[in-house]
Design a protein around this motif. Structure first.
Motif: not given
Length: 167
Positions: A146-147, A150, A154
């Motif tokens: 997830n990190n 993300n 971004n």
């Protein structure tokens, strides 16, 4: 008596009973003298490992090198090479041994093996280490999926400590 017969009888007289080893050693002996133009070429026998081999100098001022004839049809392991090094290498010759792989048509290819350069890792152990590293990387990727996604979407987060401002 011709020269070949005399040399082969001398080799047998050293203690070697194998006609194949004698023929291979004779071919190598002639190869080193006639084609490689080696100096101080001699044939020797080690009864402990039943090896008929040749010692020779590539030039007058170099140390003696060890040449062991091996038929290309024979499988040879690192353990066998280590055994030959343990039994044949001396202070005068150093830690290297040359294996002369000989084909039925007398084609000879020589490879040098030097003891102590690096121990070869066991195949099973190397595979286990590789699998362990893959498992660790995969688990870290799953844990931080997830990190990572993300940050990729971004543009990531950059700490001021990670940057250096150029003026």
């Amino acid at each position: 008596m011709d020269v070949e017969t005399k040399i082969k009888e001398d080799m047998r007289g050293l203690g070697c009973e194998s006609d194949i080893k004698i023929s291979l050693a004779y071919q190598l002996y002639i190869h080193l003298i006639d084609e490689k133009l080696m100096y101080d070429t001699e044939y020797c026998y080690n009864k402990d490992i039943d090896a008929l081999y040749i010692v020779a100098r590539p030039s007058k001022n170099e140390k003696m090198n060890i040449y062991v004839p091996i038929p290309t049809s024979e499988d040879i392991s690192m353990d066998k090479i280590n055994e030959m090094q343990e039994n044949l290498c001396t202070i005068e010759t150093g830690p290297a041994i040359n294996l002369a792989f000989t084909e039925a048509d007398s084609t000879t290819v020589i490879y040098s093996f030097t003891k102590g350069l690096i121990e070869r890792q066991n195949v099973e152990k190397a595979a286990a280490n590789r699998n362990e590293r893959r498992s660790f990387i995969n688990s870290e990727l799953k844990k931080n999926k997830n990190n990572i996604l993300n940050d990729a979407m971004n543009g990531g987060i950059v700490d001021e400590d990670d940057c250096m401002i150029l003026e």
